[in-house]
Write an enzyme that holds these catalytic residues in place. Structure first.
Site, PDB file in Angstrom:
ATOM      1  N   LYS A   1       0.858  -1.185   0.000  1.00  0.00           N
ATOM      2  CA  LYS A   1       0.000   0.000   0.000  1.00  0.00           C
ATOM      3  C   LYS A   1       0.892   1.231   0.000  1.00  0.00           C
ATOM      4  CE  LYS A   1      -4.213   1.260  -0.356  1.00  0.00           C
ATOM      5  NZ  LYS A   1      -4.976   0.851  -1.522  1.00  0.00           N
TER       6      LYS A   1
ATOM      7  N   SER B   1      -8.202  -0.275  -5.351  1.00  0.00           N
ATOM      8  CA  SER B   1      -8.513   0.005  -3.956  1.00  0.00           C
ATOM      9  C   SER B   1     -10.014   0.250  -3.796  1.00  0.00           C
ATOM     10  CB  SER B   1      -7.674   1.177  -3.450  1.00  0.00           C
ATOM     11  OG  SER B   1      -7.508   1.085  -2.049  1.00  0.00           O
TER      12      SER B   1
END
Length: 588
Positions: free
Chosen positions: A195, A388
């Site tokens: 991430k 995402s």
């Protein structure tokens, strides 16, 4: 007497300002009325016409309304562009239009992502089945421009022009040094080693995890790029790789020698060839129609009572209403709900082009997708990016369609809480003091560092949200949570890999998703309807004029540096836990 003149001048000023405001409002009303009349116009296409494709304009998800034409109004965008939906529909219609004899592509630097360009490219390839010709010409081809142009029957380059063919590179901008100079600490909490959206604010270069995934998806994008060009130009893929790797296209003649183009010609020579292709004599003028004008005549999609609803989710995800370029959870969830409750709508296609955003807003939209799926088929079509939060809102669909060069995945969450204490106290001399009734009453404060207890609380919340994210995907994709976690952790995937690992179902176009939705609903004669309604720019300008004007002047002042400013501003003002792909990697 002095007071008399003071009130007199104040009254005059007030009267003058009132007149100006009334004139401005009257002007906007007139412009709106003119635009409403223009919206009903049709364009006459003469026989033996050339369809002119200007692919340097913005290719958006849907053609924006243009109440202002080309009027120089501050706060309105100068280039309106054309929607992918109208562009594809127009090329398909031209295939069987006897008045259209050929297509002329002009492209130097397209404003579109690679998945969008592939949709356009495939539509052009399909057009050639009509045995009508496509000619591409430009003085300069960027790599994206050449990717589009290579679908043509003939690709021409100006004898003194340039063709860029050098391979892909990805550049990330890091702000850690800037924040340190300003005295700002980016306090980061995240779930997922991949991430990497937070990395620009805590590192000065890519982490090993991020470098690994960026290398993979840039390589995947490049592989699709070379494969597609190899097929239409009849050049071996390995040869194309070598040409780019050794930078062999340095002069226009090099492009011709390596068969990247079919000829070096000037514009007048192209016009003569277009006359021949369109059946016009040398003494006649070319009859042409622009793709934008041609699209005005596009008929409604299909007929019949049964409908397939296409719901466009485009941009970053936030709470509220959003806009045509920002996904507002209220606006999009309302559109899904409307489609679900309409008995004439038999299936739904969720068209997603989003890097993600607010975790809460994403979940609000996901809930409406779940409810819709219980009563009718729901398909998801991913555009350039659905990552995402963008993946979150589509993961519950019955089937997910991607392009090989779609960027998706990035299953992970993060939060950034800036600490301005050093900036305020040590650099500006500003201090803070106060009282509180509980140990965590001022949690999320930005004028001091987080305590270990606060970090523990926030990390637990992120862990909970990530676990929910993984569960949503596992349920939607019919996989185990352990498996989704193993391919999650914020990892970004391209479309081909997403299909292979089960995050998507098949490689397919936007129209493939619509056809699949209709098939699953067992309907043949159907009409395609689009939600939510495109926002009128006149209304948008009047309601958000201050922000639009500020943005306009900031862009003018910063130029190419505006995206950097925009990234800095976002991280300093963004609230809530985020589901967002790695910060904008520039691929060129």
């Amino acid at each position: 007497m002095r007071d008399f003149f003071k009130y007199l001048f104040a009254s005059m000023l007030g009267f003058f300002l009132s007149i100006v405001i009334v004139c401005v409002i009257f002007f906007f009303i007139i412009v709106g009325l003119i635009a409403s009349v223009d919206s009903d116009k049709t364009v006459t296409v003469s026989d033996n016409s050339v369809l002119f494709l200007n692919l340097d304009q913005p290719i958006t998800e849907r053609t924006p309304k243009n109440s202002f034409g080309n009027l120089p109004i501050v706060g309105s965008e100068g280039k309106t562009g054309i929607g992918l939906n109208d562009l594809l529909k127009s090329i398909k219609r031209a295939k069987n239009d006897d008045n259209i004899k050929c297509i002329y592509i002009n492209v130097s630097s397209p404003e579109a992502g690679f998945a969008t360009m592939r949709e356009v490219r495939n539509a052009l390839i399909d057009f050639k089945k009509s045995h009508k010709k496509i000619i591409a010409y430009s003085e300069v081809y960027t790599q994206g421009a050449y990717y589009l142009a290579s679908a043509a029957d003939k690709v021409y380059l100006n004898p003194e022009g340039a063709l860029e063919f050098k391979g892909f590179s990805s550049q990330l901008t890091f702000f850690k040094g800037t924040l340190e100079k300003l005295g700002i600490e980016a306090q980061v909490i995240r779930v997922g080693n991949y991430k990497s959206a937070v990395e620009p604010f805590i590192l000065d270069k890519m982490s090993d995890y991020n470098r690994k995934q960026v290398t993979a998806y840039v390589g995947g994008l490049y592989n699709t790029f070379l494969t597609d060009i190899a097929q239409t130009r009849a050049i071996q893929k390995d040869s194309l790789y070598l040409i780019a790797d050794k930078y062999k296209i340095q002069q226009p003649q090099d492009a011709l020698n390596y068969k990247m183009v079919d000829g070096l010609k000037y514009k007048d020579e192209i016009l003569e060839e277009l006359k021949t292709l369109s059946g016009r004599s040398k003494k006649d003028n070319i009859r042409s129609v622009s793709i934008n004008d041609y699209a005005i005549n596009n008929p409604a999609d299909g007929t019949g009572k049964d409908k397939v609803a296409v719901i466009y989710a485009n941009g970053e995800i936030n709470g509220g209403e959003g806009s045509d370029n920002e996904i507002g959870s209220e606006r999009i969830s309302r559109a899904i709900r409307k489609a679900r409750l309409d008995d004439d709508i038999k299936a739904i296609v969720l068209r997603i082009n989003s890097p993600g955003g607010s975790a809460l807003a994403s979940d609000v939209i996901w809930r409406e997708v779940i409810l819709a799926k219980k009563v009718k088929p729901v398909m998801a079509s991913f555009g350039d990016v659905a990552a995402s939060g963008g993946y979150y809102i589509g993961c519950a669909a019955d089937s997910i369609f991607v392009q090989p060069n779609t960027i998706t995945g990035s299953i992970g969450v993060f939060g950034i809480i800036p600490n301005f204490q050093n900036l305020m106290t040590n650099k500006l001399g500003i201090t803070f003091d106060g009282v509180k009734t509980g140990e965590f009453a001022d949690i999320m404060s930005t004028n001091r560092p987080m305590t270990s207890g606060e970090r523990f609380i926030i990390q637990n919340e992120l862990n909970r949200i990530y676990s929910g994210f993984v569960s949503r995907v596992a349920d939607g994709r019919k996989k185990s949570k352990a498996y989704i976690d193993s391919i999650g952790g914020g990892h970004v995937w391209i479309g081909t890999d997403a299909v292979q690992i089960g995050l998507a179902d098949r490689i397919g176009s936007f129209n493939d998703a619509i056809a699949s939705a209709a098939k699953k609903a067992n309907i043949k004669d159907y009409k395609v309807v689009e939600y939510p309604e495109v926002i009128d720019p006149l209304k948008s300008l009047l309601s958000e004029s201050t922000d639009k004007i500020k943005t306009y002047y900031t862009k003018q002042e910063l130029g190419d540096n505006y995206p950097i400013y925009q990234q800095m501003k976002k991280v300093m003002t963004r609230s809530g836990i985020q589901m967002r792909m790695p910060f904008e990697a520039v691929i060129k």
